[in-house]
Write a protein that holds these residues in place. Structure first.
Motif, PDB file in Angstrom:
ATOM      1  N   PRO A  85       0.869  -1.177   0.000  1.00 39.44           N
ATOM      2  CA  PRO A  85       0.000   0.000   0.000  1.00 39.44           C
ATOM      3  C   PRO A  85       0.907   1.228   0.000  1.00 39.44           C
ATOM      4  O   PRO A  85       1.642   1.456   0.944  1.00 39.44           O
ATOM      5  N   HIS A  86       0.937   1.939  -1.085  1.00 38.44           N
ATOM      6  CA  HIS A  86       1.896   3.023  -1.267  1.00 38.44           C
ATOM      7  C   HIS A  86       1.161   4.284  -1.679  1.00 38.44           C
ATOM      8  O   HIS A  86       0.207   4.212  -2.453  1.00 38.44           O
ATOM      9  N   GLY A  87       1.623   5.406  -1.199  1.00 42.11           N
ATOM     10  CA  GLY A  87       0.942   6.671  -1.452  1.00 42.11           C
ATOM     11  C   GLY A  87       0.955   7.140  -2.891  1.00 42.11           C
ATOM     12  O   GLY A  87       0.068   7.841  -3.326  1.00 42.11           O
ATOM     13  N   VAL A  88       1.974   6.756  -3.679  1.00 39.55           N
ATOM     14  CA  VAL A  88       2.081   7.223  -5.054  1.00 39.55           C
ATOM     15  C   VAL A  88       2.259   6.010  -5.961  1.00 39.55           C
ATOM     16  O   VAL A  88       3.285   5.340  -5.908  1.00 39.55           O
ATOM     17  N   ALA A  89       1.240   5.708  -6.738  1.00 36.28           N
ATOM     18  CA  ALA A  89       1.305   4.586  -7.671  1.00 36.28           C
ATOM     19  C   ALA A  89       0.268   4.792  -8.754  1.00 36.28           C
ATOM     20  O   ALA A  89      -0.742   5.464  -8.544  1.00 36.28           O
ATOM     21  N   THR A  90       0.502   4.213  -9.922  1.00 34.61           N
ATOM     22  CA  THR A  90      -0.468   4.348 -11.007  1.00 34.61           C
ATOM     23  C   THR A  90      -1.631   3.378 -10.834  1.00 34.61           C
ATOM     24  O   THR A  90      -2.672   3.542 -11.450  1.00 34.61           O
ATOM     25  N   THR A  91      -1.431   2.360  -9.992  1.00 30.88           N
ATOM     26  CA  THR A  91      -2.510   1.445  -9.643  1.00 30.88           C
ATOM     27  C   THR A  91      -3.040   1.903  -8.294  1.00 30.88           C
ATOM     28  O   THR A  91      -2.272   2.078  -7.348  1.00 30.88           O
ATOM     29  N   ARG A  92      -4.378   2.084  -8.200  1.00 30.73           N
ATOM     30  CA  ARG A  92      -4.931   2.681  -6.986  1.00 30.73           C
ATOM     31  C   ARG A  92      -6.250   2.057  -6.589  1.00 30.73           C
ATOM     32  O   ARG A  92      -7.010   1.591  -7.438  1.00 30.73           O
ATOM     33  N   LEU A  93      -6.517   2.084  -5.311  1.00 33.14           N
ATOM     34  CA  LEU A  93      -7.852   1.882  -4.766  1.00 33.14           C
ATOM     35  C   LEU A  93      -8.257   3.265  -4.283  1.00 33.14           C
ATOM     36  O   LEU A  93      -7.572   3.864  -3.448  1.00 33.14           O
ATOM     37  N   VAL A  94      -9.350   3.785  -4.821  1.00 40.32           N
ATOM     38  CA  VAL A  94      -9.671   5.188  -4.580  1.00 40.32           C
ATOM     39  C   VAL A  94     -11.166   5.379  -4.364  1.00 40.32           C
ATOM     40  O   VAL A  94     -11.987   4.714  -4.980  1.00 40.32           O
TER      41      VAL A  94
END
Length: 154
Positions: A85-94
């Protein structure tokens, strides 16, 4: 050679259910309580869906979800897979309820993830590297410290 201890995801949920805490509240938010058994089920289902969408061990997935059940389930689902779980990624749960978004692809709504993941829920990984566990605990200490101790997140 020392045997590795079980993964953080396993110790946070699976071990708690095995120890008899399945019906105990693991989380209480504005919608009410979520038991350890429910949290285990939901995180395994979401992890299964994420696997089918291509999320793998070591992948970074941003969790841009308000504090509460969806955030906890998202983080635990990623921990089951060994994703970060990372703050900056192109794959997201939003969002709330969350949607899975990868780059410019069409978002996959939470309810679709739940339905898809029910066909093949993901088991917790047997163990984690110390570095991976340290990253999870550093980012989400409140979740993992509470659950591994058999407490309730509120």
């Amino acid at each position: 050679m020392a045997e590795r201890r079980p993964s953080l995801a396993y110790r946070s949920l699976d071990a708690q259910v095995v120890a008899g805490r399945g019906e105990q509240a693991a989380l209480i938010d504005s919608r009410g309580p979520v038991t350890y058994a429910e949290l285990l089920h939901d995180s395994a289902v979401i992890a299964g869906a994420l696997t089918h969408l291509g999320v793998r061990e070591g992948d970074q997935v941003a969790v841009e979800v308000p504090r509460g059940r969806h955030q906890v389930i998202s983080v635990l689902a990623l921990a089951r897979l060994g994703a970060l779980p990372h703050g900056v990624a192109t794959t997201r749960l939003v969002g709330s309820p969350p949607a899975f978004v990868r780059g410019t692809e069409e978002p996959v709504p939470w309810e679709v993830l739940i339905q898809a993941g029910r066909t093949d829920p993901a088991m917790a990984r047997p163990s984690d590297t110390d570095a991976y566990e340290a990253k999870l605990v550093s980012a989400y200490e409140d979740i993992f410290a509470t659950l591994t101790a058999g407490g309730t997140i509120d």
